[in-house]
Scaffold this motif. Structure first.
Motif, mmCIF file in Angstrom:
data_model
loop_
_atom_site.group_PDB
_atom_site.id
_atom_site.type_symbol
_atom_site.label_atom_id
_atom_site.label_comp_id
_atom_site.label_asym_id
_atom_site.label_seq_id
_atom_site.Cartn_x
_atom_site.Cartn_y
_atom_site.Cartn_z
ATOM 1 N N VAL A 1 -88.499 79.829 46.114
ATOM 2 C CA VAL A 1 -88.171 79.298 47.445
ATOM 3 C C VAL A 1 -89.402 78.638 48.056
ATOM 4 O O VAL A 1 -90.481 79.238 48.104
ATOM 5 C CB VAL A 1 -87.679 80.430 48.379
ATOM 6 C CG1 VAL A 1 -87.404 79.882 49.792
ATOM 7 C CG2 VAL A 1 -86.432 81.099 47.813
ATOM 8 N N CYS B 1 -89.459 74.481 45.154
ATOM 9 C CA CYS B 1 -88.024 74.556 44.837
ATOM 10 C C CYS B 1 -87.758 74.016 43.433
ATOM 11 O O CYS B 1 -86.937 74.560 42.695
ATOM 12 C CB CYS B 1 -87.206 73.780 45.868
ATOM 13 S SG CYS B 1 -87.317 74.462 47.529
ATOM 14 N N PRO C 1 -80.419 76.461 54.219
ATOM 15 C CA PRO C 1 -79.900 77.659 53.539
ATOM 16 C C PRO C 1 -80.555 78.976 53.947
ATOM 17 O O PRO C 1 -79.898 80.003 53.956
ATOM 18 C CB PRO C 1 -80.151 77.377 52.046
ATOM 19 C CG PRO C 1 -81.050 76.199 51.980
ATOM 20 C CD PRO C 1 -80.967 75.465 53.273
ATOM 21 N N PRO D 1 -83.374 77.123 46.634
ATOM 22 C CA PRO D 1 -83.156 76.789 48.047
ATOM 23 C C PRO D 1 -84.477 76.778 48.821
ATOM 24 O O PRO D 1 -85.457 77.382 48.392
ATOM 25 C CB PRO D 1 -82.259 77.927 48.537
ATOM 26 C CG PRO D 1 -82.618 79.080 47.654
ATOM 27 C CD PRO D 1 -82.952 78.493 46.306
ATOM 28 N N TYR D 2 -84.463 76.105 49.965
ATOM 29 C CA TYR D 2 -85.658 76.088 50.807
ATOM 30 C C TYR D 2 -85.389 76.863 52.095
ATOM 31 O O TYR D 2 -84.250 77.210 52.404
ATOM 32 C CB TYR D 2 -86.100 74.647 51.104
ATOM 33 C CG TYR D 2 -85.185 73.888 52.024
ATOM 34 C CD1 TYR D 2 -84.068 73.218 51.535
ATOM 35 C CD2 TYR D 2 -85.428 73.842 53.395
ATOM 36 C CE1 TYR D 2 -83.218 72.532 52.385
ATOM 37 C CE2 TYR D 2 -84.585 73.156 54.255
ATOM 38 C CZ TYR D 2 -83.474 72.504 53.743
ATOM 39 O OH TYR D 2 -82.630 71.834 54.596
ATOM 40 N N GLU E 1 -84.352 67.197 51.648
ATOM 41 C CA GLU E 1 -83.007 67.203 51.043
ATOM 42 C C GLU E 1 -82.810 66.039 50.069
ATOM 43 O O GLU E 1 -82.183 66.201 49.026
ATOM 44 C CB GLU E 1 -81.942 67.169 52.127
ATOM 45 C CG GLU E 1 -81.752 68.550 52.728
ATOM 46 C CD GLU E 1 -81.153 68.524 54.116
ATOM 47 O OE1 GLU E 1 -80.682 67.464 54.555
ATOM 48 O OE2 GLU E 1 -81.184 69.585 54.760
ATOM 49 N N ASP F 1 -81.997 72.966 42.046
ATOM 50 C CA ASP F 1 -83.308 73.435 42.525
ATOM 51 C C ASP F 1 -83.118 74.686 43.378
ATOM 52 O O ASP F 1 -82.039 74.940 43.918
ATOM 53 C CB ASP F 1 -83.987 72.338 43.349
ATOM 54 C CG ASP F 1 -84.372 71.133 42.490
ATOM 55 O OD1 ASP F 1 -84.581 71.321 41.278
ATOM 56 O OD2 ASP F 1 -84.447 70.017 43.033
ATOM 57 N N GLY G 1 -75.814 79.981 56.196
ATOM 58 C CA GLY G 1 -77.206 80.318 55.871
ATOM 59 C C GLY G 1 -77.469 81.806 55.976
ATOM 60 O O GLY G 1 -76.606 82.576 56.429
ATOM 61 N N SER H 1 -76.257 84.766 47.037
ATOM 62 C CA SER H 1 -76.422 83.332 47.255
ATOM 63 C C SER H 1 -77.152 83.116 48.590
ATOM 64 O O SER H 1 -76.898 83.852 49.539
ATOM 65 C CB SER H 1 -75.032 82.695 47.296
ATOM 66 O OG SER H 1 -75.124 81.347 47.642
ATOM 67 N N PRO H 2 -78.057 82.166 48.732
ATOM 68 C CA PRO H 2 -78.437 81.146 47.773
ATOM 69 C C PRO H 2 -79.637 81.550 46.914
ATOM 70 O O PRO H 2 -80.241 80.706 46.272
ATOM 71 C CB PRO H 2 -78.813 79.982 48.688
ATOM 72 C CG PRO H 2 -79.463 80.651 49.859
ATOM 73 C CD PRO H 2 -78.725 81.954 50.048
ATOM 74 N N SER I 1 -90.946 76.808 51.628
ATOM 75 C CA SER I 1 -90.641 76.946 53.057
ATOM 76 C C SER I 1 -91.710 76.278 53.917
ATOM 77 O O SER I 1 -92.810 75.986 53.438
ATOM 78 C CB SER I 1 -90.532 78.426 53.429
ATOM 79 O OG SER I 1 -91.811 79.034 53.424
#
Ligand SMILES: Cc1cc2nc3c(=O)[nH]c(=O)nc-3n(C[C@H](O)[C@H](O)[C@H](O)COP(=O)(O)O)c2cc1C
Length: 318
Positions: free
Chosen positions: A41, A36, A99, A72-73, A63, A70, A120, A9-10, A43
């Motif tokens: 991912v 996402c 995250p 994670p970023y 967010e 979705d 995170g 995770s995530p 970013s």
């Protein structure tokens, strides 16, 4: 559907084992959110914002647009004495419980502990084994191996060599970067022992990326021989598109092609234009022929990944 190896995770809810890498001036909320939502991912670098307050604003925007299912970023933090904002930016990342934090330059235990405190994970990018060992000692969850041919501050070591040296002793996540542009490339990275593929240049040539049309068109036109590796633009050696260097006034008459460490004559004011007018890209331009929306690109990456896998496991014809 391409099944990634079970990831912690995530990262366990990705559709494909792909991270769209953070890129100065290129990654924006539209690109992050589109990635996402497409299942990979997304970013961006914290330094794409002029202030910590602006960073706070982007995080809120992202967010608000993301839903629980979705992917994670991630946010990239330059951990270096030259970045006076590190502490303030880190505090904001903590408030948003970001995250995934991608650290560059410094791998610092305090930063890792801070990110872990809100649940995170930390991925740290390196271009050689010595820095990989330092980052592992600082307790990072994953290493991003930036190998030869990558966009931005590329490494110079072959991905095969770097993977072999690091996978041998590092038990955490490994991401491989450098000229990966297709779904078959993503599968190849997995076959080499990487958990995830890290793609930058490919995501500049998308509808959502915050690059100019001229930049995107140049990526479509360019081949690997149009990438020049030079320290002359941003001090640390980086890969740039030859035509954008020429347009900014650099003299490339003595540089035949994609040579290692071309030292270029510095035109007046060229430093002010680095990254904005002198455009970075990696050797992965070789496989870029269009500028699709991110959703279409990720569909294609998945189809290519599945096709490459099917080719590998297909029974050999008699
Ligand atoms: C235009 C551009 C800007 C970049 N800016 C950053 C950055 O701000 N921080 C960072 O850690 N990496 C940066 N990178 C490197 C990417 O995150 C990634 O390591 C690289 O693009 C992967 O190689 P590829 O472009 O061949 O896929 C940048 C790369 C490009 C092409």
């Amino acid at each position: 559907m391409a099944e990634p190896r079970t990831l912690p995770s995530p990262l366990d809810r990705l559709r494909l084992p792909v991270v769209a890498a953070p890129m100065f001036l290129v990654s924006n909320p539209d690109l992050v959110v589109a990635c996402c939502k497409a299942g990979v991912v997304g970013s961006f670098p914290a330094l794409n914002l002029r202030t910590t307050e602006d960073l706070d604003g982007w995080l809120s925007t992202i967010e608000e647009r993301l839903e629980p299912d979705d992917a994670p970023y991630a946010v990239n933090l330059i951990v270096h004495g030259s970045n006076a904002r590190v502490r303030d930016d880190l505090a904001i990342l903590g408030r948003h419980r970001v995250p995934i934090v991608i650290t560059s330059l410094g791998a610092v235990t305090e930063v890792v502990e801070a990110v872990h405190s809100w649940g995170g994970i930390v991925l740290h990018d390196v271009t050689n084994e010595r820095h990989a060992r330092k980052a592992a000692a600082a307790g990072v969850d994953g290493l991003i191996l930036v190998s030869a041919g990558a966009g931005g501050h590329a490494g110079t070591i072959s991905p095969f060599a770097l993977m072999a040296e690091v996978r041998d002793w590092f038990d955490g996540l490994i991401l491989l970067a450098g000229a990966l542009s297709t779904g078959a490339d993503v599968l190849a990275a997995r076959a080499m022992g990487a958990d995830l593929a890290y793609l930058g240049t490919r995501f500049i040539a998308t509808a959502e990326a915050g690059a100019s049309e001229g930049y995107k068109d140049m990526l479509v036109e360019a081949g690997s021989g149009d990438i020049v590796h030079t320290p002359s633009v941003s001090t640390i050696p980086a890969n740039f598109l030859r035509a954008s260097l020429e347009a900014a006034g650099y003299d490339l008459s003595a540089v035949p092609g994609s040579v290692d460490l071309a030292h270029l004559t510095d035109p007046t004011e060229a430093h002010a234009k680095a990254w904005r007018d002198v455009w970075s890209a990696g050797h992965g331009v070789a496989a870029i022929t269009d500028v699709p929306p991110v959703a279409d690109l990720v569909d294609r990456l998945e189809a290519e990944y599945d096709a490459a896998l099917a080719r590998l496991v297909a029974p050999v014809a008699e």
